[in-house]
Design a protein around this motif. Sequence first.
Motif, short mmCIF file in Angstrom:
data_model
loop_
_atom_site.label_atom_id
_atom_site.label_comp_id
_atom_site.label_asym_id
_atom_site.label_seq_id
_atom_site.Cartn_x
_atom_site.Cartn_y
_atom_site.Cartn_z
N HIS A 1 0.86 -1.18 0.00
CA HIS A 1 0.00 0.00 0.00
C HIS A 1 0.90 1.24 0.00
O HIS A 1 2.07 1.18 0.39
CB HIS A 1 -0.90 0.04 1.24
CG HIS A 1 -2.21 -0.65 1.07
ND1 HIS A 1 -3.17 -0.25 0.17
CD2 HIS A 1 -2.74 -1.73 1.71
CE1 HIS A 1 -4.23 -1.03 0.26
NE2 HIS A 1 -3.99 -1.95 1.18
N THR B 1 -3.67 4.24 -1.60
CA THR B 1 -4.08 3.16 -2.50
C THR B 1 -5.23 2.38 -1.86
O THR B 1 -5.06 1.75 -0.82
CB THR B 1 -2.90 2.22 -2.77
OG1 THR B 1 -2.33 1.82 -1.51
CG2 THR B 1 -1.84 2.92 -3.60
N TYR C 1 3.30 -1.81 -5.97
CA TYR C 1 3.58 -0.39 -6.16
C TYR C 1 5.08 -0.14 -5.96
O TYR C 1 5.69 -0.68 -5.04
CB TYR C 1 2.78 0.45 -5.17
CG TYR C 1 1.30 0.17 -5.21
CD1 TYR C 1 0.55 0.39 -6.36
CD2 TYR C 1 0.63 -0.33 -4.08
CE1 TYR C 1 -0.81 0.13 -6.41
CE2 TYR C 1 -0.73 -0.59 -4.11
CZ TYR C 1 -1.44 -0.37 -5.28
OH TYR C 1 -2.79 -0.64 -5.32
N GLN D 1 -3.76 9.80 -7.27
CA GLN D 1 -4.82 9.81 -6.26
C GLN D 1 -4.86 11.18 -5.58
O GLN D 1 -3.83 11.70 -5.14
CB GLN D 1 -4.58 8.74 -5.21
CG GLN D 1 -5.60 8.72 -4.08
CD GLN D 1 -6.99 8.32 -4.57
OE1 GLN D 1 -7.19 7.23 -5.07
NE2 GLN D 1 -7.96 9.23 -4.43
N VAL E 1 -9.40 6.53 -8.05
CA VAL E 1 -8.03 6.57 -8.55
C VAL E 1 -8.07 6.85 -10.05
O VAL E 1 -8.88 6.28 -10.78
CB VAL E 1 -7.31 5.24 -8.27
CG1 VAL E 1 -5.90 5.27 -8.87
CG2 VAL E 1 -7.24 4.98 -6.79
#
Length: 578
Positions: A244, A258, A264, A300, A308
């Motif tokens: 995250h 997220t 990521y 975001q 998103v």
Amino acid sequence: MKPLLTLMLCLLTGLGAEAAAQTAFVVREGATGAALWRTDGGTAELVAAPIAFDPVALAGRALRHRLRLDLPARVDDGVTTRVRLPQGGSLFLLRHGDLARVMHITAAGEARLHLGIDTTTPGATLLSRVAVSDDGTRALVATSAAAGGDVFVLDLEAGAPARSLTPAQPPLAVSDLSLRVSKGHAWFADAQGALRHADLTSDANAIEIPLQLPAGTTLLPELAADRDATCVAFVTENSSGRRHIRLADGTGAVTLVTPLPGSYDLPRYDSPLGPMLAVSPGGLHVAYRARLPTRELLVQRTDSPAPVMQVTGDLNFDDTIDNVGVIEFVGISLLVFIAGEVDPLLPDGPIGSADVYRMDALTGESSLLNLTQTSGFATTPFDEPGELEVLEVVDDPQGARMLIVVDPSDGDYAVVSASPVSAGLEVVAGPLGLPPSIRAMGDAALVVAPDGPLSGTDVLLIHPEGHPAGTQLVGTAPDGLVLDRFAEHLGSGAGAMVVSAGPGLEFPLLLDITTGTPALAWNLPFEAVSAQIAFAADGSLVAGLGFAGGPFLFAAFGPPLVGSVIPLPVGHGYPLPY
């Protein structure tokens, strides 16, 4: 032997016996260690001994910013490394006897020694990465756990003693990869995943930010700060490798960026195609690269619930996009990035069929603009669509243009420039037979571009926008000549390098950066020039001259063919750029 050697070198070179007025630093090496000397005119004074320089790295700075004059930058001078400060002067890490210290040489030539970490305990030292604020007025350094595990802030503007931000803490295993600092804020994380913040507008100590992470989830230490370090984005990872992204500010508020766990990227500031994670000023938007499994750019908004935004959706592009990098906010909300294709043979390598894009994060995909327009279009001098295979991106010294090293086709390399605020693509160097190297040279970018076997090496200056010369060919070095040991002096617009024509044939070469005119510093070669050269405060070039392996006579060159001896005994060593 030493007087005879001094006399012989003076006769060989014809150097004057009196030193020019200057402020320069010279490292002299001896059997008991090195000593740092400061020379000024006809005098020399010892600054510190014995010393040994430690390598230094710059935390939280994108590799692409290494030429910028308005930001701190790491410089590798050959023997020593330093952090060049935007207002002038440099930071070094060194050992001073048994003490690990930070040395700040100011633009005025004053050497200030900060801290004194006892290294006699095994593992006790200063960590190698330092953080420096955009304006160069604050620095953040950390000690190893064996040395107390503390974090210190340095006020480089006032030259005040270093202040500990963790005086009441037990020894912390601080990750120097996490260090971030501005004039008002400091951030860092430790190996246990704790995130800490300090308000530098007061004398407050660092406090831990309550992250309230799920069990088995930990913070990864590379942080992405906004321009003024008022907030940081960070990646957390659970035991299954799912990640995250979260955002923390100085008040202790933490926002989940997220909504779903995924793959990521960290910021990856050391990558030639980084960053991969960016925060807009004030933290209103976070832009990040996700692997879905193709590499996509997502944005975001953080101040209110919002979906998103997948910027690199197929409907927004002429060609399919499955790779993205060089993600950065310019101004409050203007997002600039490069998007293209993944090379299946080099998944972490170049971005193929690439272009530079810009989007206003406030207005979203409707403002998306292809600045370079080679993807799907044939743009001169590239006769086929999508020929830009991006190898590396670096900003010019003013931060006005992106200098992009590309491989258009069949191994013909080039350097192209693109502005983050206006459309267009300009070829500034090429075609080239081999990948070029780019480094700062005053207010210009110096490109050393090998053309390939039997074709020599071109040396070019990419001047600032508006300079009448644009990109200028300084000269072509024939095969067999080696160009290295570069130096620059921002105040006078002077540059220098050493040209080696073979064993016993080394020439210091001066370069007028404004006109692009090279000139020999002296009209005879030297058997050897010191492993580093440097400019004194007055713009004269300082070098050690002598025999291979030393010892050296230290001399200064002002205008071409005018030299003078620096008042230091003949010996081993090198000048120290600052």
